[in-house]
Design a protein around this motif. Structure first.
Motif, PDB file in Angstrom:
ATOM      1  N   LEU A   1      -1.072  10.026  60.361  1.00  0.00           N
ATOM      2  CA  LEU A   1      -0.055   9.340  61.170  1.00  0.00           C
ATOM      3  C   LEU A   1       1.361   9.719  60.733  1.00  0.00           C
ATOM      4  O   LEU A   1       2.241   9.928  61.570  1.00  0.00           O
ATOM      5  CB  LEU A   1      -0.229   7.823  61.075  1.00  0.00           C
ATOM      6  CG  LEU A   1      -1.287   7.206  61.965  1.00  0.00           C
ATOM      7  CD1 LEU A   1      -1.425   5.716  61.666  1.00  0.00           C
ATOM      8  CD2 LEU A   1      -0.939   7.406  63.434  1.00  0.00           C
ATOM      9  N   LEU A   2       1.577   9.784  59.431  1.00  0.00           N
ATOM     10  CA  LEU A   2       2.913  10.139  58.940  1.00  0.00           C
ATOM     11  C   LEU A   2       3.272  11.578  59.297  1.00  0.00           C
ATOM     12  O   LEU A   2       4.415  11.869  59.648  1.00  0.00           O
ATOM     13  CB  LEU A   2       3.002   9.922  57.425  1.00  0.00           C
ATOM     14  CG  LEU A   2       3.019   8.459  56.974  1.00  0.00           C
ATOM     15  CD1 LEU A   2       2.927   8.372  55.461  1.00  0.00           C
ATOM     16  CD2 LEU A   2       4.246   7.735  57.490  1.00  0.00           C
TER      17      LEU A   2
ATOM     18  N   PRO B   1       8.563  13.852  57.725  1.00  0.00           N
ATOM     19  CA  PRO B   1       7.506  12.908  57.346  1.00  0.00           C
ATOM     20  C   PRO B   1       7.527  12.599  55.851  1.00  0.00           C
ATOM     21  O   PRO B   1       7.809  13.472  55.029  1.00  0.00           O
ATOM     22  CB  PRO B   1       6.214  13.642  57.710  1.00  0.00           C
ATOM     23  CG  PRO B   1       6.617  14.669  58.702  1.00  0.00           C
ATOM     24  CD  PRO B   1       8.028  15.046  58.358  1.00  0.00           C
ATOM     25  N   LEU B   2       7.262  11.354  55.523  1.00  0.00           N
ATOM     26  CA  LEU B   2       7.189  10.955  54.126  1.00  0.00           C
ATOM     27  C   LEU B   2       5.890  11.461  53.518  1.00  0.00           C
ATOM     28  O   LEU B   2       4.868  11.531  54.199  1.00  0.00           O
ATOM     29  CB  LEU B   2       7.234   9.427  54.016  1.00  0.00           C
ATOM     30  CG  LEU B   2       8.526   8.760  54.435  1.00  0.00           C
ATOM     31  CD1 LEU B   2       8.362   7.245  54.420  1.00  0.00           C
ATOM     32  CD2 LEU B   2       9.650   9.160  53.505  1.00  0.00           C
ATOM     33  N   PRO B   3       5.900  11.796  52.241  1.00  0.00           N
ATOM     34  CA  PRO B   3       4.667  12.254  51.602  1.00  0.00           C
ATOM     35  C   PRO B   3       3.698  11.090  51.394  1.00  0.00           C
ATOM     36  O   PRO B   3       4.101  10.011  50.978  1.00  0.00           O
ATOM     37  CB  PRO B   3       5.159  12.804  50.259  1.00  0.00           C
ATOM     38  CG  PRO B   3       6.435  12.073  49.994  1.00  0.00           C
ATOM     39  CD  PRO B   3       7.037  11.786  51.342  1.00  0.00           C
ATOM     40  N   VAL B   4       2.429  11.330  51.700  1.00  0.00           N
ATOM     41  CA  VAL B   4       1.434  10.282  51.530  1.00  0.00           C
ATOM     42  C   VAL B   4       1.237   9.953  50.056  1.00  0.00           C
ATOM     43  O   VAL B   4       0.753   8.876  49.717  1.00  0.00           O
ATOM     44  CB  VAL B   4       0.107  10.666  52.225  1.00  0.00           C
ATOM     45  CG1 VAL B   4      -0.642  11.703  51.410  1.00  0.00           C
ATOM     46  CG2 VAL B   4      -0.750   9.443  52.487  1.00  0.00           C
ATOM     47  N   SER B   5       1.670  10.830  49.169  1.00  0.00           N
ATOM     48  CA  SER B   5       1.523  10.585  47.733  1.00  0.00           C
ATOM     49  C   SER B   5       2.229   9.299  47.299  1.00  0.00           C
ATOM     50  O   SER B   5       1.866   8.705  46.292  1.00  0.00           O
ATOM     51  CB  SER B   5       2.051  11.772  46.927  1.00  0.00           C
ATOM     52  OG  SER B   5       3.419  11.968  47.182  1.00  0.00           O
ATOM     53  N   MET B   6       3.205   8.861  48.085  1.00  0.00           N
ATOM     54  CA  MET B   6       3.887   7.616  47.725  1.00  0.00           C
ATOM     55  C   MET B   6       2.959   6.400  47.850  1.00  0.00           C
ATOM     56  O   MET B   6       3.252   5.348  47.314  1.00  0.00           O
ATOM     57  CB  MET B   6       5.154   7.423  48.568  1.00  0.00           C
ATOM     58  CG  MET B   6       4.940   7.137  50.031  1.00  0.00           C
ATOM     59  SD  MET B   6       6.470   7.055  50.969  1.00  0.00           S
ATOM     60  CE  MET B   6       6.893   5.344  50.802  1.00  0.00           C
ATOM     61  N   PHE B   7       1.818   6.569  48.520  1.00  0.00           N
ATOM     62  CA  PHE B   7       0.856   5.474  48.676  1.00  0.00           C
ATOM     63  C   PHE B   7      -0.315   5.583  47.704  1.00  0.00           C
ATOM     64  O   PHE B   7      -1.146   4.690  47.649  1.00  0.00           O
ATOM     65  CB  PHE B   7       0.308   5.441  50.108  1.00  0.00           C
ATOM     66  CG  PHE B   7       1.371   5.146  51.129  1.00  0.00           C
ATOM     67  CD1 PHE B   7       1.761   3.844  51.393  1.00  0.00           C
ATOM     68  CD2 PHE B   7       1.996   6.176  51.806  1.00  0.00           C
ATOM     69  CE1 PHE B   7       2.747   3.574  52.313  1.00  0.00           C
ATOM     70  CE2 PHE B   7       2.988   5.914  52.742  1.00  0.00           C
ATOM     71  CZ  PHE B   7       3.361   4.609  52.995  1.00  0.00           C
ATOM     72  N   THR B   8      -0.392   6.677  46.958  1.00  0.00           N
ATOM     73  CA  THR B   8      -1.486   6.864  46.017  1.00  0.00           C
ATOM     74  C   THR B   8      -1.447   5.757  44.970  1.00  0.00           C
ATOM     75  O   THR B   8      -0.393   5.440  44.439  1.00  0.00           O
ATOM     76  CB  THR B   8      -1.383   8.245  45.331  1.00  0.00           C
ATOM     77  OG1 THR B   8      -1.372   9.242  46.359  1.00  0.00           O
ATOM     78  CG2 THR B   8      -2.536   8.497  44.396  1.00  0.00           C
ATOM     79  N   GLY B   9      -2.588   5.175  44.706  1.00  0.00           N
ATOM     80  CA  GLY B   9      -2.665   4.077  43.749  1.00  0.00           C
ATOM     81  C   GLY B   9      -2.445   2.714  44.380  1.00  0.00           C
ATOM     82  O   GLY B   9      -2.520   1.691  43.702  1.00  0.00           O
ATOM     83  N   SER B  10      -2.203   2.676  45.680  1.00  0.00           N
ATOM     84  CA  SER B  10      -2.002   1.411  46.373  1.00  0.00           C
ATOM     85  C   SER B  10      -3.295   0.600  46.398  1.00  0.00           C
ATOM     86  O   SER B  10      -4.371   1.141  46.637  1.00  0.00           O
ATOM     87  CB  SER B  10      -1.536   1.661  47.808  1.00  0.00           C
ATOM     88  OG  SER B  10      -1.546   0.457  48.543  1.00  0.00           O
TER      89      SER B  10
END
Length: 127
Positions: A117-118, A94-103
């Motif tokens: 979900l991830l 699973p990809l880290p949700v941190s990649m969406f932080t600041g979106s």
């Protein structure tokens, strides 16, 4: 429910509709024109394809056809992220949700749902 991964151009239209809806084809085109650099007829053809795929809803408001997203934002983003991780980055975990932080696209509640979900994605693929 299976979530299809939108193309990059379909995702651009969906993002515009998730931010503001309903929108006419002209309004949508104005929002994505700079990003996609294409003609109004290309926007209309993409909208027709998205309608055929069930990604959009269409209705008439005061005689003008308007569109709304018919796919869940969080589930679609999770599918897109999973596809990117697997096909582009060759990551099976699973990809880290941190990649969406600041979106600007997701709020805190959606971010939490996206993280779930991830994390659950490999299990969802085996069901």
């Amino acid at each position: 429910m299976s979530v299809s991964t939108p193309s990059v151009t379909e995702l651009s239209l969906l993002k515009a509709l998730w931010k503001d809806h309903p929108l006419s084809a002209r309004e949508l085109h104005a929002r994505v024109e700079d990003e996609l650099g294409w003609s109004f007829s290309s926007t209309r053809k993409t909208l027709e394809r998205m309608l055929d795929k069930g990604m959009l809803l269409q209705r008439s408001v005061h005689g003008v056809l308007v569109y709304e997203a018919n796919v869940d934002k969080v589930a679609t983003l999770a599918a897109f992220a999973h596809d990117f991780g697997r096909r582009v980055m060759e990551i099976d975990s699973p990809l880290p949700v941190s990649m969406f932080t600041g979106s600007k696209l997701v709020d805190q509640q959606e971010l939490a749902a996206l993280e779930q979900l991830l994390q659950d994605w490999p299990l969802a693929g085996k069901a």
